[in-house]
Design a protein around this motif. Sequence first.
Motif, mmCIF file in Angstrom:
data_model
loop_
_atom_site.group_PDB
_atom_site.id
_atom_site.type_symbol
_atom_site.label_atom_id
_atom_site.label_comp_id
_atom_site.label_asym_id
_atom_site.label_seq_id
_atom_site.Cartn_x
_atom_site.Cartn_y
_atom_site.Cartn_z
ATOM 1 N N GLN A 191 115.911 16.084 -73.634
ATOM 2 C CA GLN A 191 115.697 15.558 -74.983
ATOM 3 C C GLN A 191 116.433 16.386 -76.020
ATOM 4 O O GLN A 191 116.977 15.839 -76.980
ATOM 5 C CB GLN A 191 114.201 15.530 -75.306
ATOM 6 C CG GLN A 191 113.429 14.514 -74.522
ATOM 7 C CD GLN A 191 111.948 14.812 -74.488
ATOM 8 O OE1 GLN A 191 111.467 15.766 -75.094
ATOM 9 N NE2 GLN A 191 111.223 13.993 -73.753
ATOM 10 N N TRP A 198 114.615 16.546 -82.808
ATOM 11 C CA TRP A 198 115.394 17.567 -82.120
ATOM 12 C C TRP A 198 114.845 18.953 -82.448
ATOM 13 O O TRP A 198 114.663 19.781 -81.553
ATOM 14 C CB TRP A 198 116.869 17.461 -82.521
ATOM 15 C CG TRP A 198 117.736 18.468 -81.867
ATOM 16 C CD1 TRP A 198 118.116 18.519 -80.554
ATOM 17 C CD2 TRP A 198 118.338 19.598 -82.501
ATOM 18 N NE1 TRP A 198 118.923 19.608 -80.341
ATOM 19 C CE2 TRP A 198 119.081 20.288 -81.517
ATOM 20 C CE3 TRP A 198 118.333 20.083 -83.797
ATOM 21 C CZ2 TRP A 198 119.798 21.436 -81.795
ATOM 22 C CZ3 TRP A 198 119.044 21.231 -84.072
ATOM 23 C CH2 TRP A 198 119.762 21.895 -83.075
ATOM 24 N N THR A 246 111.374 19.334 -80.847
ATOM 25 C CA THR A 246 111.498 19.491 -79.396
ATOM 26 C C THR A 246 111.933 20.907 -79.048
ATOM 27 O O THR A 246 111.419 21.502 -78.092
ATOM 28 C CB THR A 246 112.481 18.462 -78.818
ATOM 29 O OG1 THR A 246 111.974 17.149 -79.093
ATOM 30 C CG2 THR A 246 112.650 18.626 -77.318
ATOM 31 N N ASN A 286 104.937 13.162 -78.027
ATOM 32 C CA ASN A 286 105.865 12.343 -77.249
ATOM 33 C C ASN A 286 105.692 10.856 -77.529
ATOM 34 O O ASN A 286 106.676 10.115 -77.572
ATOM 35 C CB ASN A 286 105.709 12.628 -75.757
ATOM 36 C CG ASN A 286 106.322 13.943 -75.358
ATOM 37 O OD1 ASN A 286 107.367 14.328 -75.858
ATOM 38 N ND2 ASN A 286 105.668 14.650 -74.457
ATOM 39 N N THR A 319 108.562 8.560 -79.132
ATOM 40 C CA THR A 319 109.023 7.350 -78.448
ATOM 41 C C THR A 319 109.073 6.172 -79.406
ATOM 42 O O THR A 319 110.079 5.449 -79.471
ATOM 43 C CB THR A 319 108.101 7.026 -77.256
ATOM 44 O OG1 THR A 319 108.078 8.137 -76.362
ATOM 45 C CG2 THR A 319 108.576 5.784 -76.522
ATOM 46 N N TYR A 347 111.796 6.712 -82.041
ATOM 47 C CA TYR A 347 113.125 6.574 -81.447
ATOM 48 C C TYR A 347 113.436 5.115 -81.112
ATOM 49 O O TYR A 347 114.607 4.725 -81.102
ATOM 50 C CB TYR A 347 113.292 7.456 -80.208
ATOM 51 C CG TYR A 347 114.205 8.633 -80.464
ATOM 52 C CD1 TYR A 347 115.583 8.468 -80.531
ATOM 53 C CD2 TYR A 347 113.703 9.901 -80.640
ATOM 54 C CE1 TYR A 347 116.425 9.532 -80.772
ATOM 55 C CE2 TYR A 347 114.537 10.975 -80.879
ATOM 56 C CZ TYR A 347 115.896 10.777 -80.951
ATOM 57 O OH TYR A 347 116.732 11.833 -81.201
ATOM 58 N N THR A 392 117.608 8.782 -75.059
ATOM 59 C CA THR A 392 116.631 9.735 -75.591
ATOM 60 C C THR A 392 115.264 9.084 -75.722
ATOM 61 O O THR A 392 114.243 9.700 -75.388
ATOM 62 C CB THR A 392 117.096 10.276 -76.960
ATOM 63 O OG1 THR A 392 118.417 10.773 -76.836
ATOM 64 C CG2 THR A 392 116.189 11.372 -77.462
ATOM 65 N N THR A 405 113.682 9.044 -72.341
ATOM 66 C CA THR A 405 113.170 10.348 -71.918
ATOM 67 C C THR A 405 111.873 10.702 -72.637
ATOM 68 O O THR A 405 110.977 11.295 -72.029
ATOM 69 C CB THR A 405 114.202 11.473 -72.124
ATOM 70 O OG1 THR A 405 114.559 11.546 -73.492
ATOM 71 C CG2 THR A 405 115.417 11.266 -71.254
ATOM 72 N N TYR A 406 111.761 10.332 -73.906
ATOM 73 C CA TYR A 406 110.491 10.564 -74.601
ATOM 74 C C TYR A 406 109.383 9.687 -74.016
ATOM 75 O O TYR A 406 108.232 10.111 -73.931
ATOM 76 C CB TYR A 406 110.619 10.322 -76.106
ATOM 77 C CG TYR A 406 111.157 11.512 -76.859
ATOM 78 C CD1 TYR A 406 110.410 12.674 -76.988
ATOM 79 C CD2 TYR A 406 112.412 11.480 -77.443
ATOM 80 C CE1 TYR A 406 110.908 13.762 -77.679
ATOM 81 C CE2 TYR A 406 112.919 12.566 -78.133
ATOM 82 C CZ TYR A 406 112.159 13.706 -78.251
ATOM 83 O OH TYR A 406 112.650 14.793 -78.925
ATOM 84 N N SER A 417 108.330 11.330 -70.842
ATOM 85 C CA SER A 417 107.557 12.522 -71.197
ATOM 86 C C SER A 417 106.148 12.155 -71.643
ATOM 87 O O SER A 417 105.203 12.895 -71.378
ATOM 88 C CB SER A 417 108.248 13.308 -72.308
ATOM 89 O OG SER A 417 109.395 13.928 -71.831
#
Length: 173
Positions: A37, A70, A73, A101, A105, A108, A142, A145-146, A149
Amino acid sequence: MAGLPGAARARSGSPGTAPTLDGTFLCSPLGGLMGAQAVLGLLVWSLIAATTYHLHAAYGWVMFVSLFFWILTLLFFVTYLLQLQLKFYVIPWPLVLMIYNAVATVLYITAFVTCAAAVHPTSWRQWDYNRRAAASFFACVTMITYGVSTFFSFRAWKGLGSNAATSQVTDHA
């Protein structure tokens, strides 16, 4: 805190102890995903920053989401890597990480859709088009991936199938 690296260890919460690196965190799914991430988030905001994003309001939102998450994280990554969460044991870290997370998500998703919708193939600057299209792709990756996670942090928050007796013993050992 079952499922998170370093959870079964004794708490090293005394103020005089120096933080130590947790190598098992880097090999855990959450550690690997946080590293991914950080790299992917860096790609998103740097690709957008390399364009004339200030001319389009949509890219301001993408920049905010990608840069904000970012930085957070990186802070979470360093916290878990240095085992600082053991010093602040009052905070429910698995729940905090799961909520973080999940929010990342959702935001994002909005950033990815906004970025992808704002890419116009008839852009007068071809390099802006390429960078914006690449930023859209990396925002999507990304976001995924969130989402993964969120799943792993939910499992860690729930205790990965451990019962109340075992979680009481390992948490207070």
